[in-house]
Design an enzyme around this catalytic site. Sequence first.
Site, mmCIF file in Angstrom:
data_model
loop_
_atom_site.group_PDB
_atom_site.id
_atom_site.type_symbol
_atom_site.label_atom_id
_atom_site.label_comp_id
_atom_site.label_asym_id
_atom_site.label_seq_id
_atom_site.Cartn_x
_atom_site.Cartn_y
_atom_site.Cartn_z
ATOM 1 N N ASP A 94 87.852 61.727 -115.245
ATOM 2 C CA ASP A 94 89.155 61.647 -114.601
ATOM 3 C C ASP A 94 89.949 62.902 -114.959
ATOM 4 O O ASP A 94 89.523 63.713 -115.777
ATOM 5 C CB ASP A 94 89.897 60.366 -115.003
ATOM 6 N N ASP A 268 85.567 51.627 -111.312
ATOM 7 C CA ASP A 268 85.515 51.750 -112.766
ATOM 8 C C ASP A 268 86.634 50.936 -113.383
ATOM 9 O O ASP A 268 87.649 50.678 -112.731
ATOM 10 C CB ASP A 268 85.681 53.215 -113.202
#
Length: 372
Positions: A94, A268
Amino acid sequence: MAAVTYELIKKDSRTKARRGRVNTPHGPIETPVFMPVGTAGTVKAMKPEEVRDMGAQIILGNTYHLYLRPGHEVVKAAGGLHKFMNWERAILTDSGGFQVFSLGAMRKISEEGVEFRSHIDGSKHMLSPEKSMEIQNALGSDIMMAFDECAPYPADRNYVKNSLERTTRWLKRCKEYHKNTEQQSLFGIMQGGMYKDLRKQSAEEIVELDLPGYAIGGLSVGEPKEIMYEVMDDCVDYLPADKPRYLMGVGSPDCLFEGVERGIDMFDCVLPTRIARHGMAMTSQGRVNIKNAKYERDFTPLDPNCDCYTCRNYSKAYLRHLFKSDEILSSMLMTTHNLHFLVNTMAGIRKAIEEDRFLEYKKEFYDSYGRF
């Protein structure tokens, strides 16, 4: 050629669900897929080999945390995150955006980026689109996420509009900085809060940049699930069909089914590992809170329909004993089960789509799992 590509294998005839494959430099990812989160270069309480052997095809690393500790230059010197943590399959990192925005009073947003103080030692840092790309380039992930601003819930329309437009400008800077396109792919992130027209605006702006994949961000940030599903209904339609679609931060079983039904490919969440450490298991018969006294003499497995290492070898009574004794093995065994459960559930979803019986599989799962 882009490092990451998508191929469609089968579409469900009654929903937007689709069976596909995401090809990466570290192997293919069969979709729809759940991606375990390895925040600091490790899936908590698990060895990489165990995560691999249960069928996980890709894991997440966290840019913010790895930047602060041990530092992206350390990871780069080790040969990248794959080598550093002994993981041979795909990795998605991320951008660090969600973490710095979550710091609240400890951060300040500007057009340049976000100035923040470390939660570790209070030191001051600046995370910009370029810095996020620099860190992720050093980590060597297969999929890098663009640096974005995640609007909170609730938020007024003007704030959300300004936020998504800044996210677009930051995405352009990320793309400009990122040059290693044959080894790493950059995904853009749709924002827009709970406003459908702003979601459409955001999607149009980021799709124009023709990236290898796109994510839907800014959901599961405190809004009721009904609102999240309503917003999600249209989001996928704004994204190209020949690119993977990733719903960020969502991982409860009901959200996985609802997301797949709406055309999401990748998910996720820290949920399965986090609740495992608190004595909670996801099973085919619903959630099990191992702390409950009724399990003190229950010598049956967590889930009679599960073939994971935990369920093959240990009873609820033993797991309860471990948790009550504050033994590390409790977290290890509960995490093993929860991740196996979600990975296996996604394998079942893929098979159901291939057989054009996704809705039937969803109903069977809900009937067994019970209320969420």
